[in-house]
Design an enzyme around this catalytic site. Structure first.
Site, PDB file in Angstrom:
ATOM      1  CE  LYS A 117      -0.268  -0.330   5.052  1.00  0.00           C
ATOM      2  NZ  LYS A 117      -1.084  -0.826   6.183  1.00  0.00           N
ATOM      3  CE1 TYR A 123      13.550  31.866   4.655  1.00  0.00           C
ATOM      4  CE2 TYR A 123      13.638  29.492   4.365  1.00  0.00           C
ATOM      5  CZ  TYR A 123      13.462  30.764   3.841  1.00  0.00           C
ATOM      6  OH  TYR A 123      13.191  30.910   2.510  1.00  0.00           O
TER       7      TYR A 123
HETATM    8  C1  LIG Z   1      -0.259  -1.747   6.875  1.00  0.00           C
HETATM    9  C2  LIG Z   1      -0.814  -3.054   7.311  1.00  0.00           C
HETATM   10  C3  LIG Z   1       0.005  -4.179   7.440  1.00  0.00           C
HETATM   11  C4  LIG Z   1       1.516  -4.118   7.358  1.00  0.00           C
HETATM   12  O1  LIG Z   1       1.994  -3.680   8.616  1.00  0.00           O
HETATM   13  P1  LIG Z   1       3.546  -3.478   8.935  1.00  0.00           P
HETATM   14  O2  LIG Z   1       3.537  -3.043  10.353  1.00  0.00           O
HETATM   15  O3  LIG Z   1       4.040  -2.425   8.018  1.00  0.00           O
HETATM   16  O4  LIG Z   1       4.217  -4.780   8.708  1.00  0.00           O
HETATM   17  C5  LIG Z   1      -0.596  -5.394   7.702  1.00  0.00           C
HETATM   18  N1  LIG Z   1      -1.935  -5.495   7.861  1.00  0.00           N
HETATM   19  C6  LIG Z   1      -2.754  -4.427   7.779  1.00  0.00           C
HETATM   20  C7  LIG Z   1      -4.217  -4.602   7.992  1.00  0.00           C
HETATM   21  C8  LIG Z   1      -2.220  -3.166   7.520  1.00  0.00           C
HETATM   22  O5  LIG Z   1      -3.031  -2.099   7.479  1.00  0.00           O
END
Ligand SMILES: *Cc1c(COP(=O)(O)O)cnc(C)c1O
Length: 363
Positions: free
Chosen positions: A38, A255
Site C-alpha cells: 500500500k 531561517y
Molecule cells: C499496513 C498493514 C500491514 C503491514 O503492517 P507493517 O507493520 O508495516 O508490517 C498489515 N496489515 C494491515 C491490515 C495493515 O493495514
C-alpha cells in the site's frame, strides 16, 4: 558505498535487501508470506517492489485503496490482490473488473459483496481490539450465528485481523487479541487465517497462522522499536552538496537565525528540504552523513535546502562533489523517526514525490 554526487537528491531502493527481508519473514513465520505494498510500497515504488517479491514467488499482495489494486493488477496479473479498504457500492465495478479481493469490514459490506459479486472471493476482517476496521464483536456474533446464510453469497478466502501493539512485544494487547482471534476463527466456517504484520511475525509462530502480512520489515524498518532490527536496510536517501562555506563565530544560519555559530565553522548547503521529506522538525536536531561521518543539521530545514555543520568531517570528504546521506546505513531510519517523535513508517511515506527512486537490482 558510492560517495559520488549524482547532482540531485535520490532515494536508492535496494531490491536485493527487500528480497532478503522477504526471505527473513518466510523463515521466521514458516508460513506463506504476502507483500503489503500500500501507499506505493511505503513510498519505495509498488511496481518494482512487487516484481521483486514475485521473483521470490510471493503470490499475495495487500493494498489499502481500490485504485492501488487497479494500478497493481497489470504488474502482477496472476497474483491475489487484497484491498484493505473493503467494498462499497462505488468500488464494486473496479474490484470485479480487476479481479481484486476486498477485505470486508462489516455485515453490510458482506451483504453488498454477496449481492454484487455473486460468489466471488472475499476476505473478512475481524476487529480483535484495534477498533479501527473490521467486524466489531456484536457483528461477529451475528455472523457466526448466521454464517450459513450470510456467507453463502461469497467464497470466504481469508479471515483477517490486525494487531494494535505488534511494535511492542511486552504489550498484553498481543495475547488478548490472539485469544480473541482464535475464538473468532472457532466461531466461523473454516478458512485460511491471517493475523501478523511485521511486528506480529517477530512475536513468534503462534501469531503466524496461514499467511503473514509484512510491510515495514520488507522495507528494512525495525518493527520492534528499541530492539535490534531483524531486517536489512533497504533505502538510502542522499542529496548533493550545492555550496561549501566558512562562517565566523557569531554568524547565524538559516531561517529564523536559530543556529548561532560558536566557532569558525564549515557549512555545507545541501539540496534536500522538507518538500523532499526531510522533516522540518529535524532542524538543529538531525544529522546528515558524509563518507560515514555524521554532521549535525545547523538551523532550520528549508523547503529545498538544509545546512550541515561539517567542521568535524575530515576535509577530504566534505567536498563540493560529495553526496550526503540522510537515511541509510549511517543515518538510521529509526534514529530519524525518534529525533522528530514519529514512526519509521511516516519517515518513509513522507519522502517527497520529486525525489527520484533509483531501484538497485531491478530485473
Ligand atoms: C499496513 C498493514 C500491514 C503491514 O503492517 P507493517 O507493520 O508495516 O508490517 C498489515 N496489515 C494491515 C491490515 C495493515 O493495514
Amino acid at each position: 558505498m558510492s560517495n559520488s554526487n549524482s547532482g540531485v537528491a535520490r532515494l536508492t531502493v535496494r531490491l536485493g535487501a527487500i528480497a532478503e527481508n522477504y526471505r527473513i519473514c518466510r523463515s521466521l513465520a514458516g508460513r506463506a508470506v504476502s507483500g503489503v505494498v500500500k501507499a506505493n510500497a511505503y513510498g519505495l515504488g509498488a511496481a518494482e517492489v512487487t516484481r521483486t517479491l514475485l521473483a521470490e514467488r510471493c503470490e499475495t499482495f495487500f493494498v489499502a485503496r481500490v485504485d492501488e489494486g487497479v494500478a497493481l493488477r497489470p504488474v502482477a496479473p496472476a497474483a491475489r490482490i487484497f484491498v484493505l479498504d473493503g467494498a462499497r457500492a462505488e468500488s464494486l465495478p473496479a474490484l470485479i473488473a480487476h479481479n481484486l479481493t476486498p477485505v470486508l469490514n462489516s455485515l453490510d459490506e458482506i451483504a453488498l459483496w454477496s449481492r454484487g459479486a455473486c460468489g466471488r472471493d472475499a476476505a473478512v476482517h475481524i476487529d480483535t481490539g484495534m477498533s479501527r476496521l473490521g467486524l466489531p464483536p456484536a457483528e461477529l456474533a451475528v455472523l457466526s450465528a448466521q454464517a450459513g446464510q450470510r456467507l453463502s453469497g461469497l467464497n470466504l478466502a481469508l479471515i483477517v485481523s490486525h494487531l494494535a501493539c505488534a511494535d511492542d512485544p511486552a504489550s498484553p494487547m498481543n495475547a488478548t487479541q490472539l485469544a480473541r482471534f482464535r475464538a473468532a476463527l472457532a466461531a466461523l466456517p473454516p478458512a485460511p487465517a491471517s493475523f501478523a504484520s511485521s511486528g506480529g511475525i517477530l512475536l513468534g509462530p503462534d501469531y503466524a497462522f496461514d499467511l503473514v502480512r509484512p510491510g515495514i520489515g520488507l522495507y528494512g524498518g525495525n518493527p520492534h522499536t528499541g530492539h535490534p532490527n531483524a531486517f536489512k536496510t533497504a533505502v538510502r536517501l542522499t542529496a548533493p552538496i550545492l555550496q561549501l562555506r566558512r562562517v565566523d563565530k557569531g554568524e547565524c544560519v538559516g531561517y529564523g537565525a536559530t543556529f548561532r555559530v560558536g566557532r569558525p565553522t564549515a557549512l555545507a548547503t545541501v539540496a534536500l528540504g522538507y518538500a523532499d521529506g526531510l522533516m522540518r522538525a529535524l532542524g538543529n536536531r538531525g544529522v546528515g552523513a558524509i563518507g560515514g561521518h555524521k554532521a549535525p543539521i545547523a538551523g532550520r530545514v528549508s523547503m529545498d535546502l538544509v545546512s550541515l555543520d561539517v567542521t568535524d568531517v575530515p576535509g577530504d570528504l566534505a567536498t563540493s562533489d560529495a553526496e550526503v546521506e540522510f537515511l541509510g546505513d549511517t543515518v538510521l531510519l529509526e534514529d530519524v523517526a525518534a529525533a522528530v517523535g514519529t514512526a519509521n513508517y511516516e519517515i518513509l511515506t513522507s519522502i517527497g514525490a520529486r525525489v527520484p527512486r533509483i531501484h538497485e537490482g531491478a530485473q
